[in-house]
Scaffold this motif. Structure first.
Motif, short mmCIF file in Angstrom:
data_model
loop_
_atom_site.label_atom_id
_atom_site.label_comp_id
_atom_site.label_asym_id
_atom_site.label_seq_id
_atom_site.Cartn_x
_atom_site.Cartn_y
_atom_site.Cartn_z
N ARG A 148 -7.11 -4.17 7.05
CA ARG A 148 -6.24 -5.03 7.12
C ARG A 148 -6.82 -6.86 7.83
N VAL A 165 -6.80 -7.52 4.54
CA VAL A 165 -5.95 -8.28 3.94
C VAL A 165 -4.82 -9.58 4.43
N ASP A 166 -5.09 -9.79 5.49
CA ASP A 166 -4.75 -11.32 6.52
C ASP A 166 -5.06 -11.96 5.97
N ASN A 180 -0.66 -7.16 0.24
CA ASN A 180 -0.69 -6.03 1.57
C ASN A 180 -0.82 -4.86 1.03
N GLN A 192 -3.10 -1.56 2.03
CA GLN A 192 -3.84 -1.90 2.87
C GLN A 192 -3.99 -0.43 3.52
N GLU A 242 7.58 -5.81 4.02
CA GLU A 242 6.93 -5.09 3.06
C GLU A 242 7.15 -3.35 2.72
N GLY A 275 4.41 -2.72 -3.16
CA GLY A 275 4.27 -4.45 -2.69
C GLY A 275 5.21 -5.38 -1.96
N THR A 276 6.50 -6.19 -2.18
CA THR A 276 7.27 -6.39 -1.11
C THR A 276 8.57 -6.49 -1.66
N ARG A 291 1.91 -9.55 9.40
CA ARG A 291 1.58 -10.83 8.90
C ARG A 291 2.61 -11.61 8.62
#
Ligand SMILES: Cc1cc2nc3c(=O)[nH]c(=O)nc-3n(C[C@H](O)[C@H](O)[C@H](O)COP(=O)(O)OP(=O)(O)OC[C@H]3O[C@@H](n4cnc5c(N)ncnc54)[C@H](O)[C@@H]3O)c2cc1C
Ligand SMILES: Nc1ncnc2c1ncn2[C@@H]1O[C@H](COP(=O)(O)O)[C@@H](O)[C@H]1O
Lengths: 310, 250
Positions: free
Chosen positions: A228, A231-232, A238, A241, B158, B162-163, B179
């Motif tokens: 994490r 990633v952060d 993301n 992770q 998330e 991906g997103t 996040r």
């Protein structure tokens, strides 16, 4: 009674995790149905029909299911739920979004991320980031659950089952799908890769993450993972992770590079067959879960490792 | 527009939880507790929306014992306007949480409801979706960005791979991913001030909602631990071990 599996797919292919869900569903010794919902996904319904152990595929086709929303899938499942004793899927971001909604509409509890089914209504699952196992017994008449895929073997393929088409209720209408950004990668999928190499915050930048880890990943045919913290910090996307709030992996070989080994991270990799850790701190907790530990500076050890293998 | 945020009091994420000797439950007596990390992201985002002029009031609700006052004080110190404790000694499971929150939303008439994506004690990840279902509201789970645009909230989620971005018509439920933001530090003077702010306490049984657990806990145990292996002295030794002892082709 019958068991229903909610199938995940990307519009092209059935998710491999559906095979593990079938194995979990076999526990009830009851007919297994698979729901394939989408727009123009007849071919995926056909793939699902070939799963060994599946009696029937239920196919729902509608324009508004092109990017299926939890709201619409929950409505759809509710139209057929009366027939089922258990409704399950792999514990992915897809089903984690949909199934709690289904459970609430049915007024039943949901059991998330089941490690083992020990009786028709009794499950082992983990809490506290995998630190504790609990055995829970559901008192509801319908069981809604997600399964921890790596704990179940994948069912194979066999003769084709019957495919039936069902009506899709009108769109929910209060949510709209706008867009998606899917990572493009030539590497194997992280959740099913045989080798995973994960990098931590110590890689220092996105450029170094790529420069240091990519050549090794290419040589080993490995997927890349990240902590994490990495990633952060923007070193890695993301969706790679690994951990409690990311992806759970269980490859043949897991190489943790500059990863401290927080429980939230190890939750996602502790079922790997062989774990290798490379960290410059001899007391890093990651060494407690590693089969082979190398105390070294990763910026020296990883290029050396890359050079030394074929 | 009012925003309601649900926060859970949980064991601090740095603590390694132990089990009771008889294996009946976890042993958290005297253990350091705090606000569920994802819920802190939820409250932070609610405060930012208010600071941007998107919201008029941020109301925080927690379900649990009187001890939950400490996490509510923490959110008041962060900047929340009001805090409500739904007091109960029952260990309320996600479905019960969703039912109580629904009752609160009906009372408070909030248009945006924010939760954490999962509680780090039960690791269920259900309450937000369940609440959205009970209210027939749209849901934006695992949110990493949110933006109010007219009568909609645009949320980037998330997801595996991906997103994904959705537009939800308000009222809506959002569950926060880590996040979404970096929660602010609470300054000491704010903490002192928050001590003086009142916390409204309501007995959870007043709502007449059945909170009985649907999942009975039969036992808890420790998972088989991975055994620590050996340290190798060099890259060459590592490769040799993997080849010779593990049958891994390198
Ligand atoms: C609710 C919650 C959920 C979380 N979920 C996740 C999750 O899903 N996944 C996850 O990974 N984390 C998660 N975390 C974060 C987790 O607690 C840790 O903070 C994180 O895993 C640490 O990442 P790291 O190992 O990269 O960084 P650090 O802990 O900073 O460790 C860096 C390591 O690199 C080593 N190092 C530094 N330089 C070098 C070098 N040159 N060569 C070799 N070694 C070097 C150091 O010795 C150290 O051990 C979560 C936290 C919370 C609160
Ligand atoms: N006892 C509680 N009081 C207030 N909010 C809660 C409670 N339990 C869960 N929640 C909220 O629901 C979210 C998801 O919890 P869970 O479904 O238990 O993983 C949490 O992040 C909180 O926002």
């Amino acid at each position: 009674m019958t068991i229903l599996i909610l199938a995940e797919h990307d519009g092209q292919q059935l998710s491999a995790a559906v095979q593990q869900a079938v194995t979990a569903a076999l526990f009830w010794n009851a007919p297994i149905h698979v729901l394939v919902a989408g727009n123009g996904v007849e071919h995926i319904a056909k793939q699902a029909a070939l799963l060994a152990g599946v009696e029937k595929v239920i196919h729902a086709n509608a324009a508004h299911l092109a990017h299926p929303l939890a709201e619409d899938l929950a409505k759809l499942i509710l139209t057929i739920s009366a027939e089922y004793q258990a409704i399950l899927a792999a514990h992915s971001s897809f089903s984690r979004n949909v199934l709690p909604r289904v459970a609430a509409l049915l007024d039943v509890a949901m059991i998330s991320d089941v490690l083992e089914i020990t009786a028709e209504n009794t499950y082992v699952r983990s809490i506290y980031a995998g630190n504790i196992l609990t055995t829970v017994q559901s008192t509801d008449t319908i069981q809604v659950l997600t399964i921890h895929s790596s704990n179940f073997v994948a069912a194979g393929f066999g003769d084709s089952a019957e495919i039936v088409h069902i009506e899709t209720p009108a769109a929910f209408g209060k949510s709209r799908w706008l867009s998606e950004v899917l990572s493009q990668s030539d590497r194997p999928a992280l959740s099913s890769a045989k080798v995973v190499i994960s990098g931590g915050r110590s890689l220092g930048s996105a450029e170094k993450f790529e420069q240091v880890l990519s050549p090794l990943a290419t040589k080993l045919g490995a997927a890349l993972g990240a902590t994490r913290a990495a990633v952060d910090a923007g070193f890695a996307p993301n969706d790679i992770q690994v951990g409690q709030t990311g992806i759970v992996v269980a490859p043949e070989l897991y190489i943790a590079v500059g990863v401290s080994g927080a429980v939230q991270h190890t939750y996602g990799m502790k079922d790997s067959r062989i774990v290798v850790a490379i960290n410059q701190d001899p007391d890093a907790p990651i060494f407690q879960v590693a089969d082979y530990g190398l105390v070294a500076d990763l910026f020296i050890a990883i290029p050396a490792l890359t050079a030394a293998i074929q | 527009m009012k925003i309601l945020v649900a926060v859970k009091r949980v064991v601090d994420y740095n603590i390694k939880v132990r089990i009771k000797a008889d294996g009946s439950d976890v042993d958290i007596a005297g253990v350091k507790m705090g606000i569920n990390p994802f819920d802190e992201n939820a409250i932070e985002e609610a405060l930012r929306l208010k600071e941007k002029g998107n919201a008029s009031e941020v109301v925080v609700v927690s379900i649990g014992s009187a001890a939950n006052q400490d996490v509510l004080r923490h959110t008041l110190a962060m900047g929340a306007d009001r805090a409500i404790l739904l007091e109960t000694d029952v260990n309320v499971q996600p479905l019960g949480v969703a039912k109580l929150l629904k009752a609160m939303i009906e009372r408070e008439q909030t248009k945006l409801i924010m939760l954490g994506k999962q509680a780090i004690d039960d690791d269920a990840g259900q309450a937000g979706q369940m609440l959205a279902a009970l209210l027939d509201y749209p849901q934006g789970t695992f949110a990493s960005t949110v933006q109010i645009e007219g009568d909609e909230i645009v949320v980037t989620r998330e997801v595996d791979g991906g997103t994904e971005t959705l537009a939800l018509t308000l009222p809506a439920i959002i569950t926060a991913d880590l996040r979404l933001n970096e929660p602010r530090f609470v300054k000491l003077p704010n903490l002192m001030m928050a001590r003086k702010k009142p916390i409204e306490t309501i007995n959870a049984s007043e709502f007449g909602i059945d909170l009985k657990p649907r999942l009975n806990l039969l036992k808890v145990s420790e998972p088989p631990a991975r055994k620590a292996g050996i340290k190798v002295g060099s890259v060459e030794e590592l490769i040799n071990k993997l080849r010779a002892h593990e049958g891994i082709q390198l």
